[in-house]
Design a protein around this motif. Sequence first.
Motif, PDB file in Angstrom:
ATOM      1  N   ALA A 146       0.730  -1.519  -0.332  1.00  0.00           N
ATOM      2  CA  ALA A 146       0.349   0.451  -0.361  1.00  0.00           C
ATOM      3  C   ALA A 146       1.198   0.714  -0.459  1.00  0.00           C
ATOM      4  N   TYR A 147       2.022   1.725   0.530  1.00  0.00           N
ATOM      5  CA  TYR A 147       2.428   2.595   0.938  1.00  0.00           C
ATOM      6  C   TYR A 147       3.891   2.304   0.457  1.00  0.00           C
ATOM      7  N   LEU A 148       4.382   1.638   0.164  1.00  0.00           N
ATOM      8  CA  LEU A 148       6.374   1.994  -0.388  1.00  0.00           C
ATOM      9  C   LEU A 148       6.342   1.583  -2.048  1.00  0.00           C
ATOM     10  N   ARG A 149       5.330   1.379  -2.836  1.00  0.00           N
ATOM     11  CA  ARG A 149       5.142   1.655  -3.660  1.00  0.00           C
ATOM     12  C   ARG A 149       5.027   2.833  -4.885  1.00  0.00           C
ATOM     13  N   ASP A 150       5.181   3.306  -6.101  1.00  0.00           N
ATOM     14  CA  ASP A 150       5.304   3.893  -6.954  1.00  0.00           C
ATOM     15  C   ASP A 150       4.173   3.985  -7.663  1.00  0.00           C
ATOM     16  N   VAL A 151       4.646   5.207  -8.566  1.00  0.00           N
ATOM     17  CA  VAL A 151       2.646   4.868  -9.047  1.00  0.00           C
ATOM     18  C   VAL A 151       2.755   4.615 -10.290  1.00  0.00           C
ATOM     19  N   ARG A 152       3.152   4.331 -11.378  1.00  0.00           N
ATOM     20  CA  ARG A 152       3.322   2.673 -12.151  1.00  0.00           C
ATOM     21  C   ARG A 152       3.209   1.370 -11.531  1.00  0.00           C
ATOM     22  N   GLN A 153       3.781   0.741  -9.750  1.00  0.00           N
ATOM     23  CA  GLN A 153       3.767   0.382 -10.134  1.00  0.00           C
ATOM     24  C   GLN A 153       2.352  -0.152  -9.464  1.00  0.00           C
ATOM     25  N   TYR A 154       0.866   0.811  -8.924  1.00  0.00           N
ATOM     26  CA  TYR A 154       0.006   0.900  -9.028  1.00  0.00           C
ATOM     27  C   TYR A 154      -0.806   0.352 -10.448  1.00  0.00           C
ATOM     28  N   ARG A 155      -1.938  -0.795  -9.757  1.00  0.00           N
ATOM     29  CA  ARG A 155      -2.570  -1.233 -11.149  1.00  0.00           C
ATOM     30  C   ARG A 155      -4.341  -0.810 -11.494  1.00  0.00           C
ATOM     31  N   ASN A 156      -5.077   0.350 -10.521  1.00  0.00           N
ATOM     32  CA  ASN A 156      -5.963   0.283 -10.460  1.00  0.00           C
ATOM     33  C   ASN A 156      -6.769   0.621 -11.164  1.00  0.00           C
ATOM     34  N   GLY A 214      -0.094  10.628  -9.113  1.00  0.00           N
ATOM     35  CA  GLY A 214       0.557  10.616  -7.999  1.00  0.00           C
ATOM     36  C   GLY A 214       0.285  11.561  -6.959  1.00  0.00           C
ATOM     37  N   HIS A 215      -0.778  12.458  -7.386  1.00  0.00           N
ATOM     38  CA  HIS A 215      -0.896  13.698  -6.106  1.00  0.00           C
ATOM     39  C   HIS A 215      -1.792  12.611  -4.697  1.00  0.00           C
ATOM     40  N   LEU A 216      -2.382  11.706  -5.054  1.00  0.00           N
ATOM     41  CA  LEU A 216      -3.619  11.043  -4.349  1.00  0.00           C
ATOM     42  C   LEU A 216      -2.519  10.253  -3.379  1.00  0.00           C
ATOM     43  N   LEU A 217      -1.317   9.170  -4.297  1.00  0.00           N
ATOM     44  CA  LEU A 217      -0.155   8.526  -3.995  1.00  0.00           C
ATOM     45  C   LEU A 217       0.601   9.573  -2.625  1.00  0.00           C
ATOM     46  N   SER A 218       0.568  10.807  -2.704  1.00  0.00           N
ATOM     47  CA  SER A 218       1.896  11.844  -2.332  1.00  0.00           C
ATOM     48  C   SER A 218       0.879  12.295  -0.992  1.00  0.00           C
ATOM     49  N   GLU A 219      -0.532  11.678  -0.717  1.00  0.00           N
ATOM     50  CA  GLU A 219      -0.932  12.138   0.720  1.00  0.00           C
ATOM     51  C   GLU A 219      -1.146  10.373   1.432  1.00  0.00           C
ATOM     52  N   LEU A 220      -1.537   9.199   0.221  1.00  0.00           N
ATOM     53  CA  LEU A 220      -1.105   8.259   1.541  1.00  0.00           C
ATOM     54  C   LEU A 220      -0.225   7.970   1.581  1.00  0.00           C
ATOM     55  N   GLN A 221       1.002   7.909   0.763  1.00  0.00           N
ATOM     56  CA  GLN A 221       1.710   8.111   1.490  1.00  0.00           C
ATOM     57  C   GLN A 221       3.137   8.269   2.515  1.00  0.00           C
ATOM     58  N   SER A 222       2.074   9.253   2.970  1.00  0.00           N
ATOM     59  CA  SER A 222       2.850  10.796   3.165  1.00  0.00           C
ATOM     60  C   SER A 222       3.888  10.312   4.950  1.00  0.00           C
ATOM     61  N   MET A 223       2.386   9.473   5.315  1.00  0.00           N
ATOM     62  CA  MET A 223       3.168   9.258   6.786  1.00  0.00           C
ATOM     63  C   MET A 223       4.724   7.806   6.523  1.00  0.00           C
ATOM     64  N   GLN A 224       3.883   7.018   5.966  1.00  0.00           N
ATOM     65  CA  GLN A 224       5.044   5.837   6.027  1.00  0.00           C
ATOM     66  C   GLN A 224       6.936   6.916   4.927  1.00  0.00           C
ATOM     67  N   ARG A 225       6.290   7.564   4.521  1.00  0.00           N
ATOM     68  CA  ARG A 225       7.975   7.719   3.329  1.00  0.00           C
ATOM     69  C   ARG A 225       8.291   9.062   4.353  1.00  0.00           C
ATOM     70  N   THR A 226       8.206   9.323   5.129  1.00  0.00           N
ATOM     71  CA  THR A 226       8.581  10.276   6.134  1.00  0.00           C
ATOM     72  C   THR A 226       8.582   9.646   8.101  1.00  0.00           C
ATOM     73  N   PHE A 227       7.816   8.664   8.398  1.00  0.00           N
ATOM     74  CA  PHE A 227       8.677   8.344   9.928  1.00  0.00           C
ATOM     75  C   PHE A 227       9.072   6.198   9.263  1.00  0.00           C
ATOM     76  N   PRO A 228       9.951   6.566   8.390  1.00  0.00           N
ATOM     77  CA  PRO A 228       9.019   4.635   7.878  1.00  0.00           C
ATOM     78  C   PRO A 228       9.233   3.641   8.954  1.00  0.00           C
ATOM     79  N   GLY A 229       8.316   2.505   9.198  1.00  0.00           N
ATOM     80  CA  GLY A 229       8.296   1.865  10.149  1.00  0.00           C
ATOM     81  C   GLY A 229       7.280   2.068  10.767  1.00  0.00           C
ATOM     82  N   ALA A 230       6.803   3.339  11.045  1.00  0.00           N
ATOM     83  CA  ALA A 230       6.244   3.747  11.959  1.00  0.00           C
ATOM     84  C   ALA A 230       5.158   3.211  12.484  1.00  0.00           C
ATOM     85  N   THR A 231       4.471   2.511  13.771  1.00  0.00           N
ATOM     86  CA  THR A 231       3.544   2.699  13.871  1.00  0.00           C
ATOM     87  C   THR A 231       2.470   2.625  14.480  1.00  0.00           C
ATOM     88  N   TRP A 232       1.269   2.775  15.861  1.00  0.00           N
ATOM     89  CA  TRP A 232       0.317   3.463  15.680  1.00  0.00           C
ATOM     90  C   TRP A 232       0.823   2.913  17.271  1.00  0.00           C
TER      91      TRP A 232
END
Length: 258
Positions: free
Chosen positions: A79-89, A240-258
């Motif tokens: 969900a969080y660590l693929r690039d836009v071209r790796q999505y197949r929706n 790309g804009h959607l993923l920048s928001e969706l992935q922002s937490m994992q990209r900023t704090f890799p491996g973070a958990t609640w």
Amino acid sequence: MTVANISVSETPLVLYTLRRADDALILGHRLSEWCGHAPMLEEDMALANMGLDLLGQARELYSYAAKVEGRDNDEDKFAYLRDVRQYRNLLLLEQPNGDFARTMVRQFFYATFADLYWRAMMRSSDPTLAAIAAKSEKESAYHVRHSSEWIVRLGDGTEESHRRAQAAIDELWAFTGEMFAVDDSERGLIDAGIAIDPAPLRAQWLETITGVVGEATLALPKNDWMQQGGRSGRHSEHLGHLLSELQSMQRTFPGATW
């Protein structure tokens, strides 16, 4: 800090499963964007709940894809660590919400397809996919009823709601053909009974769509030209804009958990 994208071993079954998981994740995220912004409190809750249904489908499909792939990927990495071209929706599902009519038309087009698709997939020879289909079909059936009622209310409502609903149909129609397309990767799974061919579902889908749109005093476009590309990773600028928001937490704090 730069977080590397994962690599994915896209065997036909992994690719197939990721495509359906991406459908659910991306549409679920789009619906979540309405949280706190829907036209009424009840609708706010309905959209959020449908988004959660789709998120649940995405989790089950991503987990199964990880199991089939047999590497160290999991639902979160997919969900969080693929690039836009790796999505197949499907391209339809990444289109922006726009106004409420546009969101409902997108939901109606996809939910009507998904309900038919998951119902047919309950016959899959793959027991995990058949089980996911059985659960997803129940949820999709509600999504169809909900969006159908709104299409009628909007189309047969005020002059303004009719105009906006018709505009949404005209704009999104060209993205519906991709739902019924199949490539060589999926053809083998269809022949093996693991996946179902969506093409024969189009007649029943169109019958339902035509009936509801007619009741809503709206009309389907005459143009049959269809846009494709999402299944092979060629997306619109919106993903790309959607993923920048969706992935922002994992990209900023890799491996973070609640």
